[in-house]
Enzyme design. Structure first.
Site, mmCIF file in Angstrom:
data_model
loop_
_atom_site.group_PDB
_atom_site.id
_atom_site.type_symbol
_atom_site.label_atom_id
_atom_site.label_comp_id
_atom_site.label_asym_id
_atom_site.label_seq_id
_atom_site.Cartn_x
_atom_site.Cartn_y
_atom_site.Cartn_z
ATOM 1 N N PRO A 11 0.788 -1.227 0.000
ATOM 2 C CA PRO A 11 0.000 0.000 0.000
ATOM 3 C C PRO A 11 0.825 1.284 0.000
ATOM 4 O O PRO A 11 1.855 1.376 0.672
ATOM 5 C CB PRO A 11 -0.825 -0.096 1.290
ATOM 6 C CG PRO A 11 -0.208 -1.174 2.092
ATOM 7 C CD PRO A 11 0.477 -2.093 1.130
ATOM 8 N N ASN A 12 0.314 2.225 -0.765
ATOM 9 C CA ASN A 12 0.825 3.599 -0.861
ATOM 10 C C ASN A 12 2.137 3.725 -1.639
ATOM 11 O O ASN A 12 2.576 4.849 -1.908
ATOM 12 C CB ASN A 12 0.963 4.243 0.536
ATOM 13 C CG ASN A 12 -0.382 4.372 1.218
ATOM 14 O OD1 ASN A 12 -1.321 4.887 0.618
ATOM 15 N ND2 ASN A 12 -0.502 3.866 2.429
ATOM 16 N N ARG A 19 5.354 12.486 -2.845
ATOM 17 C CA ARG A 19 5.414 13.007 -1.467
ATOM 18 C C ARG A 19 6.544 12.327 -0.703
ATOM 19 O O ARG A 19 6.989 11.258 -1.102
ATOM 20 C CB ARG A 19 4.091 12.708 -0.743
ATOM 21 C CG ARG A 19 3.100 13.848 -0.857
ATOM 22 C CD ARG A 19 1.739 13.393 -0.397
ATOM 23 N NE ARG A 19 0.958 12.953 -1.551
ATOM 24 C CZ ARG A 19 -0.203 12.301 -1.454
ATOM 25 N NH1 ARG A 19 -0.700 11.987 -0.285
ATOM 26 N NH2 ARG A 19 -0.858 11.954 -2.537
ATOM 27 N N TYR A 24 11.566 8.501 1.169
ATOM 28 C CA TYR A 24 11.465 7.419 0.185
ATOM 29 C C TYR A 24 12.186 7.699 -1.135
ATOM 30 O O TYR A 24 12.178 6.845 -2.026
ATOM 31 C CB TYR A 24 9.986 7.120 -0.092
ATOM 32 C CG TYR A 24 9.245 6.659 1.135
ATOM 33 C CD1 TYR A 24 9.648 5.517 1.821
ATOM 34 C CD2 TYR A 24 8.153 7.369 1.636
ATOM 35 C CE1 TYR A 24 8.998 5.095 2.958
ATOM 36 C CE2 TYR A 24 7.480 6.943 2.778
ATOM 37 C CZ TYR A 24 7.912 5.812 3.435
ATOM 38 O OH TYR A 24 7.265 5.389 4.563
ATOM 39 N N ASN A 75 8.184 -5.683 -1.084
ATOM 40 C CA ASN A 75 8.113 -4.543 -0.171
ATOM 41 C C ASN A 75 6.637 -4.440 0.184
ATOM 42 O O ASN A 75 5.842 -3.894 -0.589
ATOM 43 C CB ASN A 75 8.608 -3.256 -0.843
ATOM 44 C CG ASN A 75 8.537 -2.072 0.118
ATOM 45 O OD1 ASN A 75 7.983 -2.165 1.211
ATOM 46 N ND2 ASN A 75 9.112 -0.949 -0.293
ATOM 47 N N ALA A 78 3.216 -0.876 4.628
ATOM 48 C CA ALA A 78 2.752 -0.921 6.022
ATOM 49 C C ALA A 78 2.272 -2.314 6.429
ATOM 50 O O ALA A 78 2.287 -2.641 7.628
ATOM 51 C CB ALA A 78 1.648 0.105 6.222
ATOM 52 N N GLU A 99 12.959 -9.647 1.234
ATOM 53 C CA GLU A 99 12.172 -8.528 1.756
ATOM 54 C C GLU A 99 12.964 -7.236 1.554
ATOM 55 O O GLU A 99 14.143 -7.170 1.910
ATOM 56 C CB GLU A 99 11.909 -8.759 3.250
ATOM 57 C CG GLU A 99 11.178 -7.603 3.915
ATOM 58 C CD GLU A 99 10.947 -7.837 5.419
ATOM 59 O OE1 GLU A 99 11.239 -8.955 5.907
ATOM 60 O OE2 GLU A 99 10.499 -6.897 6.080
ATOM 61 N N HIS A 101 12.916 -2.853 1.861
ATOM 62 C CA HIS A 101 12.319 -1.571 2.269
ATOM 63 C C HIS A 101 13.210 -0.453 1.779
ATOM 64 O O HIS A 101 14.442 -0.532 1.894
ATOM 65 C CB HIS A 101 12.171 -1.485 3.788
ATOM 66 C CG HIS A 101 11.292 -2.560 4.317
ATOM 67 N ND1 HIS A 101 9.936 -2.525 4.170
ATOM 68 C CD2 HIS A 101 11.592 -3.727 4.926
ATOM 69 C CE1 HIS A 101 9.418 -3.634 4.680
ATOM 70 N NE2 HIS A 101 10.408 -4.380 5.143
ATOM 71 N N ARG A 108 13.346 4.442 12.280
ATOM 72 C CA ARG A 108 12.060 5.147 12.245
ATOM 73 C C ARG A 108 11.205 4.781 13.465
ATOM 74 O O ARG A 108 11.739 4.270 14.448
ATOM 75 C CB ARG A 108 11.368 4.845 10.906
ATOM 76 C CG ARG A 108 12.236 5.254 9.716
ATOM 77 C CD ARG A 108 11.516 5.077 8.409
ATOM 78 N NE ARG A 108 10.318 5.899 8.346
ATOM 79 C CZ ARG A 108 9.329 5.687 7.477
ATOM 80 N NH1 ARG A 108 9.414 4.689 6.613
ATOM 81 N NH2 ARG A 108 8.273 6.472 7.477
HETATM 82 O O1 CA2 Z 1 10.617 1.851 3.579
HETATM 83 C C1 CA2 Z 1 9.769 1.175 2.994
HETATM 84 O O2 CA2 Z 1 9.924 0.740 1.862
HETATM 85 C C2 CA2 Z 1 8.430 0.900 3.691
HETATM 86 O O3 CA2 Z 1 8.038 -0.441 3.382
HETATM 87 C C3 CA2 Z 1 7.444 1.889 3.099
HETATM 88 C C4 CA2 Z 1 6.075 1.859 3.773
HETATM 89 C C5 CA2 Z 1 6.206 1.940 5.293
HETATM 90 O O4 CA2 Z 1 4.935 1.780 5.901
HETATM 91 C C6 CA2 Z 1 7.146 0.881 5.843
HETATM 92 O O5 CA2 Z 1 7.275 1.064 7.239
HETATM 93 C C7 CA2 Z 1 8.524 1.015 5.197
HETATM 94 C C8 CA2 Z 1 5.199 3.038 3.322
HETATM 95 C C9 CA2 Z 1 5.130 3.269 1.861
HETATM 96 C C10 CA2 Z 1 4.404 4.556 1.619
HETATM 97 O O6 CA2 Z 1 5.018 5.218 0.552
HETATM 98 C C11 CA2 Z 1 4.734 6.538 0.355
HETATM 99 C C12 CA2 Z 1 5.388 7.137 -0.680
HETATM 100 C C13 CA2 Z 1 5.173 8.464 -0.941
HETATM 101 C C14 CA2 Z 1 4.271 9.201 -0.173
HETATM 102 C C15 CA2 Z 1 3.620 8.585 0.870
HETATM 103 C C16 CA2 Z 1 3.846 7.236 1.127
#
Ligand code: CA2
Length: 149
Positions: A11-12, A19, A24, A75, A78, A99, A101, A108
């Site tokens: 997700p996301n 953003r 990221y 990946n 969340a 896996e 990230h 974090r």
């Molecule tokens: O660091 C990573 O790749 C994560 O898997 C990314 C997840 C986060 O919940 C994990 O703890 C770590 C979140 C991805 C959300 O990506 C966004 C990208 C741009 C704007 C908002 C969110």
């Protein structure tokens, strides 16, 4: 036959590049997909790259990988920190799992320090941005080479 690697994004991650570039990076998910395709091609791997915001869809893709993929790079976003369902699917499919990230989850929030996915993972890469996906492809290629020689 060319080995196929299923790369799953949770997700996301479709919002990448729009953003939170400080966390990221500036690349979009399409940029990461293109880099994975190029790198996979150089390693002799077919890349099937997907993203979903839905836990059940990710579980179904993992189940369907049995018989069609030689490894999974995931990946889970969340869902990493919440999903027993994705863990169970990864354990059931019995394929090498890497896996990945983008961010260093250990730098974090405390709730990001635990991954359900890691129990099913052959290896875990975090904190290296999109390079983590390419390193995961390298690891898959090397393991396949070792298994075939
Ligand atoms: O660091 C990573 O790749 C994560 O898997 C990314 C997840 C986060 O919940 C994990 O703890 C770590 C979140 C991805 C959300 O990506 C966004 C990208 C741009 C704007 C908002 C969110």
């Amino acid at each position: 036959m060319t080995a196929s690697v299923l790369i799953l994004n949770g997700p996301n991650l479709n919002l990448l590049g729009t953003r939170e570039p400080d966390i990221y990076g500036a690349e979009t998910l399409a940029d990461i997909e293109a880099a994975c395709r190029t790198h996979g091609g150089n390693l002799g791997l077919d890349v099937d790259f997907r993203q979903s915001n839905t836990e059940g869809e990710i579980v179904e893709w993992i189940q369907a990988a049995r018989g069609s993929a030689t490894a999974i790079i995931i990946n889970a976003g969340a869902y990493t920190h919440t999903s027993v369902a994705i863990l169970d699917a990864l354990l059931a499919v019995d394929l090498p799992v890497m896996e990945v990230h983008l961010s260093n989850i250990y730098q974090r929030d405390e709730f990001r320090h635990h991954s359900y996915i890691s129990k099913a993972a052959t290896g875990v890469i975090c904190g290296l941005g999109s390079q983590g996906y390419l390193l995961a492809l390298d690891a898959v290629a090397q393991r396949l080479d070792q298994a075939n020689n």
